[in-house]
Design a protein around this motif. Structure first.
Motif, PDB file in Angstrom:
ATOM      1  N   SER A  79       0.827  -1.206   0.000  1.00  0.00           N
ATOM      2  CA  SER A  79       0.000   0.000   0.000  1.00  0.00           C
ATOM      3  C   SER A  79       0.859   1.252   0.000  1.00  0.00           C
ATOM      4  N   ASN A  80       0.220   2.392  -0.241  1.00  0.00           N
ATOM      5  CA  ASN A  80       0.880   3.691  -0.095  1.00  0.00           C
ATOM      6  C   ASN A  80       0.304   4.417   1.113  1.00  0.00           C
ATOM      7  N   SER A 109       3.298   5.519  -4.312  1.00  0.00           N
ATOM      8  CA  SER A 109       2.048   5.237  -5.023  1.00  0.00           C
ATOM      9  C   SER A 109       2.246   4.328  -6.225  1.00  0.00           C
ATOM     10  N   VAL A 112       3.600   0.461  -5.579  1.00  0.00           N
ATOM     11  CA  VAL A 112       2.649  -0.588  -5.188  1.00  0.00           C
ATOM     12  C   VAL A 112       2.396  -1.537  -6.356  1.00  0.00           C
ATOM     13  N   SER A 132      -4.209   1.498  -2.568  1.00  0.00           N
ATOM     14  CA  SER A 132      -3.607   2.737  -3.051  1.00  0.00           C
ATOM     15  C   SER A 132      -4.702   3.702  -3.489  1.00  0.00           C
ATOM     16  N   ARG A 300      -9.703   5.442  -1.962  1.00  0.00           N
ATOM     17  CA  ARG A 300      -8.490   4.657  -1.689  1.00  0.00           C
ATOM     18  C   ARG A 300      -8.826   3.200  -2.001  1.00  0.00           C
TER      19      ARG A 300
END
Length: 389
Positions: A79-80, A109, A112, A132, A300
């Protein structure tokens, strides 16, 4: 109403939602009211290890829990998303399913998806889930064959239609993008991008290289910047004033630290996932505001990888994140949840709050679809040509 960033109409008040099956104003109100229906007393079914499940879950849901135990309960997430955002989610998931152990890496970002694709090519991809809010990167990845596991979460029907961003991709949160500034160094709070532009143009010497924005060469930076220009027909009037005094950064975390230290006076297009916690942790030294002339909102995205090593645990986690309990944990961690029945406490933020603070007519939603390169290249060139040295 919502504004789709692909719709460049003549004014903010007349734009209409397009793409992703987003709801119109009337339908949205009804759907949001329905989406937060709590299971309430007497409507849950007992589950393993005290993990009660809502009455709308499948009767054999306990088999998924048993399968997760067989897997060892491990879960790997690329993930970010910062660890402070994850902390309440992972805590409450562990409390509900004590046998689980989750590892959530915090990557850039674009990284990922680059990492997942490169590892998949070798046949050794350890990630079970991807999370993300880099819309362009998500949309590009998800259009590839066999990029996601097909799963029908029982929570989907309890959520607003826009909660499903793409097939097999859901919104873990709906996060606004705003302005962060150092309140000790700026006497007045910028309430909009246009407002910030006026401050900058009135005192260019003070603001020279003291404003930061996201690098538009990255998927996240491009998505939010492009969305704002598409959603606000007067956007370039303001950007023409700000960009010559601005410097790009590749992450909101870096921007936050430099605003806190005073290297930057302010930053625009800062993720609320960083902005809200920074405001709280700094005791108000860093302030975060939602622009009233266009607040970009990003879903998200969360989805399960096609060959997840721990698919049962991944499904449990996805269902939890979308549930009432999960959305409360999402809000506690500094992200913006969107279920109506999220318990509002100090420090928690919801999508409904964004509507109230920014105004419904100022919201610019970003659809999960690929912007063609023929549009990306000239935008990036135009943006970077205006940046200061």
């Amino acid at each position: 109403m919502f504004h789709d960033s692909t719709n460049n109409a003549s004014s903010l008040s007349r734009r209409r939602v397009m793409g992703l099956g987003l709801l119109g104003a009337a339908g949205l109100a009804a759907t949001l009211t329905a989406c937060g229906t709590s299971a309430g007393p007497g409507t849950t079914k007992p589950g393993a290890a005290g993990s009660g499940t809502p009455s709308y879950y499948p009767a054999d849901y306990s088999k998924l829990m048993d399968a997760s135990k067989t897997e060892g309960g491990s879960l790997v997430i690329y993930s970010n998303t910062d660890q402070e955002n994850w902390a309440p989610i992972l805590r409450d998931f562990k409390a509900k399913y004590p046998w689980t152990k989750v590892s959530a890496d915090n990557l850039d970002s674009d990284e990922v998806f680059q990492r997942q694709l490169s590892e998949s090519a070798t046949g050794k991809a350890p990630a079970d889930m991807l999370v993300s809010n880099a819309v362009q990167a998500w949309a590009s990845y998800a259009t590839k064959p066999d990029s996601l596991m097909s799963y029908d979460s029982p929570e989907t029907k309890q959520l607003p239609e826009f909660a499903q961003l793409m097939p097999n991709v859901w919104a873990m949160s709906l996060d606004p993008v705003g302005i962060a500034y150092n309140s000790a160094l700026m006497k007045d709070a910028p309430t909009s991008i246009a407002d910030l532009a006026k401050m900058v143009s009135a005192d260019t010497g003070n603001y020279k290289n003291k404003i930061t924005t996201r690098d538009v060469k990255g998927a996240w930076g491009f998505s939010v910047s492009h969305a704002f220009t598409q959603g606000n027909s007067k956007s370039w009037n303001s950007l023409d004033e700000i960009l010559p005094q601005a410097r790009p950064e590749t992450s909101s975390g870096t921007q936050k630290e430099k605003i806190l230290s005073g290297e930057y006076l302010a930053g625009f297009f800062i993720s609320s996932a960083v902005g809200y916690p920074a405001e709280k942790a700094s005791g108000g030294l860093v302030k975060f505001v939602l622009p009233k002339d266009g607040t970009v909102v990003l879903g998200r995205g969360i989805g399960i990888t096609p060959k997840a090593p721990h698919p049962a645990t991944a499904k449990l986690f996805l269902d939890f994140v979308l549930s009432e309990d999960g959305q409360n944990a999402v809000a506690e961690g500094g992200l913006s949840s969107y279920r109506e029945n999220v318990e509002l406490k100090e420090g928690r933020h919801t999508y409904q709050e964004v509507e109230k603070l920014a105004g419904k007519d100022a919201i610019i939603r970003v659809p999960y679809k690929v912007v063609p390169e023929s549009e990306v290249t000239p935008f990036v060139s135009k943006w970077n040509a205006k940046l200061g040295s």
